[in-house]
Design a protein around this motif. Structure first.
Motif, PDB file in Angstrom:
ATOM      1  N   MET A 107      -9.292 -29.269  16.478  1.00 36.28           N
ATOM      2  CA  MET A 107      -9.655 -28.719  17.782  1.00 36.28           C
ATOM      3  C   MET A 107      -8.412 -28.195  18.485  1.00 36.28           C
ATOM      4  SD  MET A 107     -12.193 -31.735  19.146  1.00 36.28           S
ATOM      5  CE  MET A 107     -11.188 -33.069  18.489  1.00 36.28           C
ATOM      6  N   ARG A 108      -8.645 -27.329  19.451  1.00 36.63           N
ATOM      7  CA  ARG A 108      -7.550 -26.820  20.276  1.00 36.63           C
ATOM      8  C   ARG A 108      -8.047 -26.644  21.700  1.00 36.63           C
ATOM      9  NH1 ARG A 108      -4.623 -21.749  17.970  1.00 36.63           N
ATOM     10  NH2 ARG A 108      -6.626 -20.754  18.464  1.00 36.63           N
ATOM     11  N   PHE A 109      -7.234 -27.093  22.659  1.00 41.34           N
ATOM     12  CA  PHE A 109      -7.531 -26.960  24.088  1.00 41.34           C
ATOM     13  C   PHE A 109      -6.380 -26.165  24.696  1.00 41.34           C
ATOM     14  CE2 PHE A 109      -8.222 -27.871  28.467  1.00 41.34           C
ATOM     15  CZ  PHE A 109      -9.520 -28.330  28.608  1.00 41.34           C
ATOM     16  N   ARG A 110      -6.704 -24.984  25.229  1.00 38.32           N
ATOM     17  CA  ARG A 110      -5.684 -24.089  25.780  1.00 38.32           C
ATOM     18  C   ARG A 110      -5.990 -23.750  27.229  1.00 38.32           C
ATOM     19  NH1 ARG A 110      -5.414 -18.843  23.275  1.00 38.32           N
ATOM     20  NH2 ARG A 110      -7.601 -18.945  22.694  1.00 38.32           N
ATOM     21  N   VAL A 111      -4.921 -23.552  27.992  1.00 40.14           N
ATOM     22  CA  VAL A 111      -5.037 -23.113  29.383  1.00 40.14           C
ATOM     23  C   VAL A 111      -4.153 -21.888  29.557  1.00 40.14           C
ATOM     24  CG1 VAL A 111      -4.690 -23.703  31.796  1.00 40.14           C
ATOM     25  CG2 VAL A 111      -5.478 -25.448  30.190  1.00 40.14           C
ATOM     26  N   LYS A 112      -4.732 -20.814  30.088  1.00 41.74           N
ATOM     27  CA  LYS A 112      -4.020 -19.547  30.276  1.00 41.74           C
ATOM     28  C   LYS A 112      -3.925 -19.257  31.772  1.00 41.74           C
ATOM     29  CE  LYS A 112      -5.655 -16.450  27.217  1.00 41.74           C
ATOM     30  NZ  LYS A 112      -4.702 -16.353  26.081  1.00 41.74           N
ATOM     31  N   LEU A 113      -2.702 -19.047  32.255  1.00 39.37           N
ATOM     32  CA  LEU A 113      -2.444 -18.843  33.676  1.00 39.37           C
ATOM     33  C   LEU A 113      -1.853 -17.450  33.881  1.00 39.37           C
ATOM     34  CD1 LEU A 113      -0.745 -22.284  34.362  1.00 39.37           C
ATOM     35  CD2 LEU A 113      -3.154 -21.711  34.670  1.00 39.37           C
ATOM     36  N   ASP A 114      -2.488 -16.674  34.741  1.00 38.45           N
ATOM     37  CA  ASP A 114      -2.069 -15.298  35.020  1.00 38.45           C
ATOM     38  C   ASP A 114      -1.590 -15.224  36.465  1.00 38.45           C
ATOM     39  OD1 ASP A 114      -1.750 -12.600  35.351  1.00 38.45           O
ATOM     40  OD2 ASP A 114      -3.688 -12.025  34.521  1.00 38.45           O
ATOM     41  N   TYR A 115      -0.288 -14.927  36.658  1.00 37.23           N
ATOM     42  CA  TYR A 115       0.310 -14.852  37.992  1.00 37.23           C
ATOM     43  C   TYR A 115       0.684 -13.412  38.320  1.00 37.23           C
ATOM     44  CZ  TYR A 115       1.035 -19.953  37.694  1.00 37.23           C
ATOM     45  OH  TYR A 115       0.869 -21.301  37.572  1.00 37.23           O
ATOM     46  N   GLY A 116       0.618 -13.080  39.605  1.00 35.90           N
ATOM     47  CA  GLY A 116       1.027 -11.757  40.057  1.00 35.90           C
ATOM     48  C   GLY A 116       1.545 -11.816  41.480  1.00 35.90           C
ATOM     49  N   ALA A 183     -17.184 -35.144  22.353  1.00 36.77           N
ATOM     50  CA  ALA A 183     -16.537 -35.929  23.402  1.00 36.77           C
ATOM     51  C   ALA A 183     -15.282 -35.231  23.923  1.00 36.77           C
ATOM     52  CB  ALA A 183     -16.188 -37.318  22.881  1.00 36.77           C
ATOM     53  N   ALA A 184     -14.494 -34.643  22.998  1.00 34.61           N
ATOM     54  CA  ALA A 184     -13.208 -34.067  23.382  1.00 34.61           C
ATOM     55  C   ALA A 184     -13.336 -32.707  24.052  1.00 34.61           C
ATOM     56  CB  ALA A 184     -12.303 -33.952  22.159  1.00 34.61           C
ATOM     57  N   LEU A 185     -14.447 -32.008  23.831  1.00 36.32           N
ATOM     58  CA  LEU A 185     -14.604 -30.676  24.410  1.00 36.32           C
ATOM     59  C   LEU A 185     -15.667 -30.605  25.500  1.00 36.32           C
ATOM     60  CD1 LEU A 185     -14.318 -28.430  21.213  1.00 36.32           C
ATOM     61  CD2 LEU A 185     -12.522 -29.095  22.811  1.00 36.32           C
ATOM     62  N   PHE A 186     -16.668 -31.506  25.432  1.00 40.04           N
ATOM     63  CA  PHE A 186     -17.783 -31.432  26.383  1.00 40.04           C
ATOM     64  C   PHE A 186     -18.048 -32.753  27.098  1.00 40.04           C
ATOM     65  CE2 PHE A 186     -18.586 -28.535  22.786  1.00 40.04           C
ATOM     66  CZ  PHE A 186     -18.555 -27.332  23.464  1.00 40.04           C
ATOM     67  N   GLY A 187     -17.169 -33.744  26.919  1.00 43.91           N
ATOM     68  CA  GLY A 187     -17.357 -35.045  27.544  1.00 43.91           C
ATOM     69  C   GLY A 187     -17.094 -35.015  29.040  1.00 43.91           C
ATOM     70  N   PRO A 188     -17.112 -36.180  29.688  1.00 44.37           N
ATOM     71  CA  PRO A 188     -16.884 -36.268  31.135  1.00 44.37           C
ATOM     72  C   PRO A 188     -15.552 -35.633  31.522  1.00 44.37           C
ATOM     73  CG  PRO A 188     -17.684 -38.353  30.277  1.00 44.37           C
ATOM     74  CD  PRO A 188     -17.387 -37.501  29.083  1.00 44.37           C
ATOM     75  N   LEU A 213      -4.484 -29.882  41.349  1.00 44.15           N
ATOM     76  CA  LEU A 213      -4.806 -30.784  40.248  1.00 44.15           C
ATOM     77  C   LEU A 213      -6.279 -30.601  39.914  1.00 44.15           C
ATOM     78  CD1 LEU A 213      -3.591 -33.129  38.492  1.00 44.15           C
ATOM     79  CD2 LEU A 213      -4.598 -34.706  40.162  1.00 44.15           C
ATOM     80  N   LEU A 214      -6.571 -30.253  38.649  1.00 42.32           N
ATOM     81  CA  LEU A 214      -7.931 -29.934  38.239  1.00 42.32           C
ATOM     82  C   LEU A 214      -8.360 -30.812  37.064  1.00 42.32           C
ATOM     83  CD1 LEU A 214      -7.640 -26.027  38.255  1.00 42.32           C
ATOM     84  CD2 LEU A 214      -8.550 -27.481  40.071  1.00 42.32           C
ATOM     85  N   ASP A 215      -9.626 -31.238  37.069  1.00 46.65           N
ATOM     86  CA  ASP A 215     -10.220 -31.970  35.954  1.00 46.65           C
ATOM     87  C   ASP A 215     -11.197 -31.068  35.220  1.00 46.65           C
ATOM     88  OD1 ASP A 215      -8.866 -34.323  36.524  1.00 46.65           O
ATOM     89  OD2 ASP A 215     -10.436 -35.079  37.852  1.00 46.65           O
ATOM     90  N   PHE A 216     -11.154 -31.113  33.880  1.00 46.10           N
ATOM     91  CA  PHE A 216     -12.027 -30.285  33.064  1.00 46.10           C
ATOM     92  C   PHE A 216     -12.846 -31.153  32.113  1.00 46.10           C
ATOM     93  CE2 PHE A 216      -8.316 -27.454  33.833  1.00 46.10           C
ATOM     94  CZ  PHE A 216      -8.977 -26.491  34.580  1.00 46.10           C
ATOM     95  N   GLU A 217     -14.027 -30.649  31.746  1.00 44.81           N
ATOM     96  CA  GLU A 217     -14.862 -31.340  30.774  1.00 44.81           C
ATOM     97  C   GLU A 217     -14.070 -31.566  29.491  1.00 44.81           C
ATOM     98  OE1 GLU A 217     -18.440 -29.233  30.054  1.00 44.81           O
ATOM     99  OE2 GLU A 217     -19.327 -29.682  32.003  1.00 44.81           O
ATOM    100  N   GLY A 218     -14.342 -32.691  28.851  1.00 45.10           N
ATOM    101  CA  GLY A 218     -13.608 -33.044  27.651  1.00 45.10           C
ATOM    102  C   GLY A 218     -12.457 -33.990  27.931  1.00 45.10           C
ATOM    103  N   GLY A 219     -12.456 -34.621  29.104  1.00 44.23           N
ATOM    104  CA  GLY A 219     -11.412 -35.593  29.419  1.00 44.23           C
ATOM    105  C   GLY A 219     -10.044 -34.977  29.601  1.00 44.23           C
ATOM    106  N   ALA A 220      -9.970 -33.782  30.174  1.00 44.82           N
ATOM    107  CA  ALA A 220      -8.694 -33.092  30.363  1.00 44.82           C
ATOM    108  C   ALA A 220      -8.360 -32.983  31.845  1.00 44.82           C
ATOM    109  CB  ALA A 220      -8.736 -31.698  29.743  1.00 44.82           C
ATOM    110  N   THR A 221      -7.078 -33.096  32.157  1.00 36.16           N
ATOM    111  CA  THR A 221      -6.583 -32.918  33.524  1.00 36.16           C
ATOM    112  C   THR A 221      -5.395 -31.968  33.493  1.00 36.16           C
ATOM    113  OG1 THR A 221      -7.331 -35.078  34.333  1.00 36.16           O
ATOM    114  CG2 THR A 221      -5.474 -34.067  35.479  1.00 36.16           C
ATOM    115  N   LEU A 222      -5.371 -31.052  34.460  1.00 36.27           N
ATOM    116  CA  LEU A 222      -4.313 -30.046  34.535  1.00 36.27           C
ATOM    117  C   LEU A 222      -3.671 -30.065  35.909  1.00 36.27           C
ATOM    118  CD1 LEU A 222      -2.918 -27.466  33.274  1.00 36.27           C
ATOM    119  CD2 LEU A 222      -4.725 -26.143  34.404  1.00 36.27           C
TER     120      LEU A 222
END
Length: 274
Positions: A107-116, A183-188, A213-222
């Motif tokens: 599996m891979r979990f990626r976050v892409k941030l675009d600034y301007g 669980a890792a991609l669609f969990g709480p 601070l953001l929480d994402f499905e799959g047990g991820a926090t950014l």
């Protein structure tokens, strides 16, 4: 590629009908409807057009360590500035795109941030303009060539739902670790207990003014900065609630199985934010 090819764009930004019989709504009826700004966002790249081994040394904002990586591409405020040596990685920048991700257990979990930067800040010219977060994209992927779906591994003889036209859908994929993938991609949402190792972000005022601070499905926090100031202290008085001496950090916490990972993208202050 980040996204499958779902449409062909016509000159006016709409979809072209690729059906040979020329009837309206031919073979592309099932394709997604994309707005022109969404298409432009998907077409953006988050890595330089050319890369060498030296680009992984740090100044270019590109690094791979263990299961984690980060990449970066930026456009300088003055396009006429030189692009040779390590100085080509110095700002100030007009726009910057960064990505950080973790890959594990198929599996891979990626976050892409675009600034301007804002045109009014560029026109002001009194100091290097800050970069503001324009878009954030979360990519949840499996590395077997199929898009992940919670219904995968269901009996192929049993219906797993209906599509928009009322036709029966059936699972197309069988995976041995489907429970872990679900669980890792669609969990709480959210990492257990928040970030495992919260990084320093400066004063409380700076944390409130510049970070989210953001929480994402799959047990991820950014944890990410939504505003990046590009000035040095000698260039002017920092805006209220910010400082230019602490640098910036983006942190992703994700648990794709038995192991928990946290990747931190740490950059310097001022024009060294790449």
């Amino acid at each position: 590629d980040d996204f499958p090819t779902l449409m062909m764009m016509s000159e006016d930004g709409g979809e072209e009908d690729d059906d040979d019989n020329g009837e309206e709504g031919g073979g592309n009826d099932a394709l997604l409807k994309w707005e022109s700004e969404d298409v432009a966002h998907v077409e953006n790249t988050f890595w330089p057009s050319e890369m060498t081994a030296l680009d992984f040394r740090g100044p270019g904002g590109i690094m791979c360590v263990g299961k984690a990586y980060t990449i970066c591409d930026a456009r300088r405020l003055n396009d006429d500035d030189g692009n040779e040596g390590e100085e080509r990685h110095d700002g100030p920048f007009r726009e910057m795109r960064t990505e950080l991700g973790i890959q594990e257990n198929g599996m891979r979990f990626r976050v892409k941030l675009d600034y301007g930067s804002l045109e009014e800040d560029i026109a002001d010219g009194s100091m290097a303009p800050p970069l503001h977060l324009r878009t954030l994209t979360v990519c949840r992927e499996t590395l077997d060539g199929y898009w992940p779906d919670p219904s995968d591994n269901e009996n192929l003889d049993e219906a797993s739902g209906d599509d928009n036209e009322g036709n029966t859908k059936k699972s197309e994929v069988q995976r041995r670790n489907q429970e872990e993938i679900t669980a890792a991609l669609f969990g709480p949402p959210g990492a257990q207990g928040g970030l495992y190792d919260p990084p320093p972000v400066g004063s409380e005022e700076r944390a409130v003014e510049n970070y989210m601070l953001l929480d994402f499905e799959g047990g991820a926090t950014l944890l990410l900065p939504h505003r990046l100031d590009q000035y040095h202290p000698e260039e002017g008085t920092p805006m209220a609630g910010t400082t230019a001496t602490s640098g910036w950090v983006t942190s992703l916490d994700w648990t794709p199985g038995n192991l928990r990972y946290q990747v931190d993208r740490k950059v310097l202050s001022g024009t060294k934010i790449k």
